[in-house]
Design a protein around this motif. Structure first.
Motif, short mmCIF file in Angstrom:
data_model
loop_
_atom_site.label_atom_id
_atom_site.label_comp_id
_atom_site.label_asym_id
_atom_site.label_seq_id
_atom_site.Cartn_x
_atom_site.Cartn_y
_atom_site.Cartn_z
N GLY A 174 1.90 7.80 14.11
CA GLY A 174 3.10 7.03 13.84
C GLY A 174 2.86 5.79 12.99
N ASP A 175 1.64 5.60 12.52
CA ASP A 175 1.32 4.52 11.59
C ASP A 175 1.51 5.08 10.19
OD1 ASP A 175 0.63 3.07 13.84
OD2 ASP A 175 -1.53 3.25 13.52
N PHE A 176 2.51 4.57 9.47
CA PHE A 176 2.89 5.19 8.20
C PHE A 176 2.34 4.50 6.96
CE2 PHE A 176 6.09 6.53 11.30
CZ PHE A 176 5.98 7.90 11.16
N THR A 177 1.63 3.39 7.12
CA THR A 177 0.96 2.74 5.99
C THR A 177 -0.50 2.52 6.39
OG1 THR A 177 1.63 0.52 6.76
CG2 THR A 177 3.05 1.60 5.12
N PRO A 178 -1.41 2.42 5.42
CA PRO A 178 -2.84 2.25 5.73
C PRO A 178 -3.14 0.97 6.51
CG PRO A 178 -2.55 2.75 3.39
CD PRO A 178 -1.18 2.53 3.97
N VAL A 179 -2.30 -0.05 6.31
CA VAL A 179 -2.45 -1.32 7.00
C VAL A 179 -1.09 -1.69 7.57
CG1 VAL A 179 -3.06 -3.76 6.76
CG2 VAL A 179 -4.27 -2.04 5.41
N LEU A 180 -1.07 -2.18 8.81
CA LEU A 180 0.15 -2.59 9.48
C LEU A 180 0.06 -4.08 9.78
CD1 LEU A 180 -0.82 0.37 10.55
CD2 LEU A 180 1.23 0.20 11.89
N ILE A 181 1.22 -4.74 9.85
CA ILE A 181 1.22 -6.15 10.24
C ILE A 181 1.89 -6.26 11.61
CG2 ILE A 181 3.31 -6.69 8.89
CD1 ILE A 181 1.98 -9.55 8.54
N ASN A 182 1.13 -6.82 12.56
CA ASN A 182 1.61 -7.08 13.91
C ASN A 182 2.34 -8.41 13.87
OD1 ASN A 182 0.13 -4.78 15.19
ND2 ASN A 182 -1.59 -5.89 14.32
N LEU A 195 6.37 -5.88 -0.08
CA LEU A 195 5.75 -7.15 -0.44
C LEU A 195 6.26 -7.69 -1.77
CD1 LEU A 195 2.21 -6.15 0.73
CD2 LEU A 195 3.59 -7.96 1.74
N ALA A 196 6.44 -9.01 -1.83
CA ALA A 196 6.86 -9.66 -3.06
C ALA A 196 5.81 -9.48 -4.15
CB ALA A 196 7.13 -11.14 -2.81
N GLU A 197 4.54 -9.49 -3.77
CA GLU A 197 3.41 -9.26 -4.66
C GLU A 197 2.42 -8.36 -3.94
OE1 GLU A 197 1.51 -12.74 -6.29
OE2 GLU A 197 3.36 -13.88 -6.16
N PRO A 198 1.79 -7.41 -4.64
CA PRO A 198 0.77 -6.58 -3.98
C PRO A 198 -0.35 -7.45 -3.42
CG PRO A 198 1.32 -5.68 -6.13
CD PRO A 198 1.97 -7.03 -6.04
N VAL A 199 -0.94 -7.00 -2.33
CA VAL A 199 -2.06 -7.71 -1.71
C VAL A 199 -3.24 -6.78 -1.55
CG1 VAL A 199 -0.58 -9.35 -0.47
CG2 VAL A 199 -1.27 -7.23 0.65
N ASP A 200 -4.42 -7.37 -1.52
CA ASP A 200 -5.64 -6.64 -1.22
C ASP A 200 -6.02 -6.96 0.22
OD1 ASP A 200 -5.97 -5.55 -3.78
OD2 ASP A 200 -6.97 -7.35 -4.49
N VAL A 201 -6.43 -5.93 0.96
CA VAL A 201 -6.87 -6.09 2.34
C VAL A 201 -8.32 -5.64 2.41
CG1 VAL A 201 -6.48 -5.41 4.74
CG2 VAL A 201 -4.53 -5.72 3.20
N GLU A 202 -9.13 -6.41 3.14
CA GLU A 202 -10.57 -6.14 3.21
C GLU A 202 -10.86 -4.70 3.58
OE1 GLU A 202 -11.47 -7.56 7.80
OE2 GLU A 202 -12.08 -8.84 6.16
N ALA A 203 -12.05 -4.27 3.23
CA ALA A 203 -12.49 -2.91 3.51
C ALA A 203 -12.65 -2.70 5.01
CB ALA A 203 -13.81 -2.63 2.80
N ARG A 217 -5.27 -1.88 -1.70
CA ARG A 217 -4.28 -2.64 -2.48
C ARG A 217 -2.92 -2.09 -2.07
NH1 ARG A 217 -4.08 -6.64 -5.73
NH2 ARG A 217 -2.52 -6.78 -7.37
N LEU A 218 -2.07 -2.95 -1.52
CA LEU A 218 -0.82 -2.49 -0.93
C LEU A 218 0.39 -3.23 -1.49
CD1 LEU A 218 -2.11 -2.60 2.72
CD2 LEU A 218 -1.81 -0.56 1.36
N ASP A 219 1.50 -2.51 -1.59
CA ASP A 219 2.75 -3.15 -1.98
C ASP A 219 3.78 -3.06 -0.85
OD1 ASP A 219 3.41 -0.48 -2.11
OD2 ASP A 219 3.92 -0.49 -4.23
#
Length: 126
Positions: free
Chosen positions: A110-118, A57-65, A75-77
Motif C-alpha cells: 500500500g506504499d505507492f511512492t518510493p519514499v513516503l512522508i510521515n 512537490l513544488a520542486e523535485p527533491v533528492d532523498v538519500e540512498a 529524485r522525486l516530484d
C-alpha cells in the motif's frame, strides 16, 4: 538558493535524510486513485479502490540512498502522505501546503511512492 529542508535554506541542496531527521516540504496536496488489496491492481474487478493522499512537490527533491539498494538516491516530484489519525487532509486537498514530517522508504504493497512522508504538521503554504 535551494530547498527548505530541516528548517534551513541550502545554497546547494543535499539529499534529504530518512527518519529520524525532520524535513519541511511544500507543494500541492491531492488525492489519487489506486487499487488496493487483495492484489493491488492485478485483479481490478476484485481489488479495493483507494483514495491516497499525495504531495505534489513544488520542486523535485533528492532523498538519500537506501543502504543495499544499489542506487545513489531517489529524485522525486511527489510523495505519499502518511497521516496520523489526529490530522485530516480534507481542508487541504488541491491547495498549496507546507508539510513537516519524517521520510520513510516504501515497504508495504500500500506504499505507492518510493519514499513516503510521515506527516507531523500540515498548514497552508504562505
Amino acid at each position: 538558493m535551494g530547498l527548505l529542508a530541516g528548517g534551513r535554506l541550502h545554497a546547494e541542496t543535499k539529499p534529504l535524510a530518512y527518519e529520524p531527521a525532520v524535513v519541511t516540504l511544500s507543494g500541492t496536496a491531492v488525492m489519487e486513485d489506486h487499487y488496493g488489496p487483495p492484489n493491488f491492481g492485478e485483479t481490478p474487478d476484485r481489488d479495493a479502490k483507494l483514495r491516497v493522499p499525495m504531495l505534489m512537490l513544488a520542486e523535485p527533491v533528492d532523498v538519500e540512498a537506501v543502504p543495499g539498494v544499489g542506487r545513489e538516491h531517489e529524485r522525486l516530484d511527489q510523495m505519499q502522505l502518511v497521516l496520523p489519525s489526529r490530522l485530516s487532509i480534507k481542508a487541504y486537498v488541491n491547495k498549496r501546503v507546507t508539510i513537516t514530517g519524517t521520510l520513510s522508504e516504501q515497504l508495504e504493497p500500500g506504499d505507492f511512492t518510493p519514499v513516503l512522508i510521515n506527516v507531523q504538521t500540515i498548514k497552508p503554504a504562505p
